[in-house]
Design a protein around this motif. Sequence first.
Motif, PDB file in Angstrom:
ATOM      1  N   VAL A  37       0.779  -1.520  -0.386  1.00 35.55           N
ATOM      2  CA  VAL A  37      -0.205   0.033  -0.081  1.00 35.55           C
ATOM      3  C   VAL A  37       0.461   1.137   0.022  1.00 35.55           C
ATOM      4  O   VAL A  37       0.646   2.533  -0.567  1.00 35.55           O
ATOM      5  N   GLY A  42       0.091   3.658   4.479  1.00 38.30           N
ATOM      6  CA  GLY A  42      -0.069   2.952   5.626  1.00 38.30           C
ATOM      7  C   GLY A  42      -0.329   4.480   6.615  1.00 38.30           C
ATOM      8  O   GLY A  42      -0.942   4.212   7.591  1.00 38.30           O
ATOM      9  N   PHE A  45      -3.604   4.204   7.244  1.00 36.79           N
ATOM     10  CA  PHE A  45      -4.474   3.679   8.229  1.00 36.79           C
ATOM     11  C   PHE A  45      -4.260   3.630   9.702  1.00 36.79           C
ATOM     12  O   PHE A  45      -4.663   3.261  10.791  1.00 36.79           O
ATOM     13  N   GLU A  59      -6.914  -8.378   8.245  1.00 30.50           N
ATOM     14  CA  GLU A  59      -5.635  -8.091   7.234  1.00 30.50           C
ATOM     15  C   GLU A  59      -6.181  -9.451   6.671  1.00 30.50           C
ATOM     16  O   GLU A  59      -5.809 -10.557   6.432  1.00 30.50           O
ATOM     17  N   SER A  67       1.573  -3.554   5.474  1.00 30.48           N
ATOM     18  CA  SER A  67       0.941  -3.021   5.767  1.00 30.48           C
ATOM     19  C   SER A  67      -0.009  -3.165   7.268  1.00 30.48           C
ATOM     20  O   SER A  67       0.023  -3.229   8.103  1.00 30.48           O
ATOM     21  N   TRP A  70       1.737  -1.725   9.977  1.00 31.79           N
ATOM     22  CA  TRP A  70       1.254   0.135  10.040  1.00 31.79           C
ATOM     23  C   TRP A  70       0.243   0.097  11.152  1.00 31.79           C
ATOM     24  O   TRP A  70       0.133   0.480  11.905  1.00 31.79           O
ATOM     25  N   ASP A 131      -7.046  -6.758   0.673  1.00 30.10           N
ATOM     26  CA  ASP A 131      -6.376  -6.810   0.045  1.00 30.10           C
ATOM     27  C   ASP A 131      -6.274  -7.709  -0.822  1.00 30.10           C
ATOM     28  O   ASP A 131      -4.905  -8.262  -1.333  1.00 30.10           O
ATOM     29  N   ASP A 157      -9.097  -1.676  -0.193  1.00 31.78           N
ATOM     30  CA  ASP A 157      -7.597  -1.232  -1.568  1.00 31.78           C
ATOM     31  C   ASP A 157      -8.198  -1.805  -2.434  1.00 31.78           C
ATOM     32  O   ASP A 157      -8.310  -2.389  -3.359  1.00 31.78           O
TER      33      ASP A 157
END
Length: 207
Positions: A37, A42, A45, A59, A67, A70, A131, A157
């Motif tokens: 990303v 990031g 987020f 995730e 990511s 983050w 994602d 995303d």
Amino acid sequence: MIIEPKVEEYLYGLLPPRNAVLAEMEAQARQRNIPIVGPAVGRFFSLLARIHGARRVFELGSAIGYSTIWWAEAVGPEGEVFYTDSSEANAQEAAGYFRRLGLEHRIQQRQQDALAALRETPGEFDIIFCDISKHEYPAALELGLPRLRAGGLFVADNVLWSGKVAAPDASADTQGILAFNRAIYADPGLLAAIVPLRDGLAICRKR
Ligand SMILES: C[S@@+](CC[C@H](N)C(=O)[O-])C[C@H]1O[C@@H](n2cnc3c(N)ncnc32)[C@H](O)[C@@H]1O
């Protein structure tokens, strides 16, 4: 990608330097064409998770864990982030980065299909971030929404898909993104918005 290149360059030029591990991952992603990303998203987020007071993040599609880091930094020491990726090489590389940042205790790694991992992981989440392969987005939304707490966020995303949403091709990935975007705006149980940052981010709050 979506924003005019000079404006994008300006925006990225404002970002403060990242820690050494994130900077190394960004360099690796550039060299090896890993679709992370990146630092502007990031940071977004991090802001989102902190505003939301998120403690539990799932995730879907984590690659080398950029990511994930983050999210993990934003949830704090009491938080928990679930990493998922089907690639063993990605999972091993990510584990090394997590250890170097001392984040391994807040990150649960699931090296398997992301949707299967979500099915097998009990409990509710404050944020689900999607994602994975784009044709899987509608299925991820259907599976993910019941797993969010009331007021939880479903974040995705690439929802502007390099602009292909406005001149769509027939590929399963483009069609997946289009169906996902229609679904999040049509669902009366969601408050959804698309932010045209990098390749487009969808933020949906479960009402
Ligand atoms: C765009 S990358 C993820 C990048 C990561 N979110 C970041 O920004 O650092 C997508 C990753 O999802 C993985 N992937 C795609 N579909 C998947 C699925 N159904 N289950 C598990 N992993 C999947 C791919 O192996 C790839 O590493």
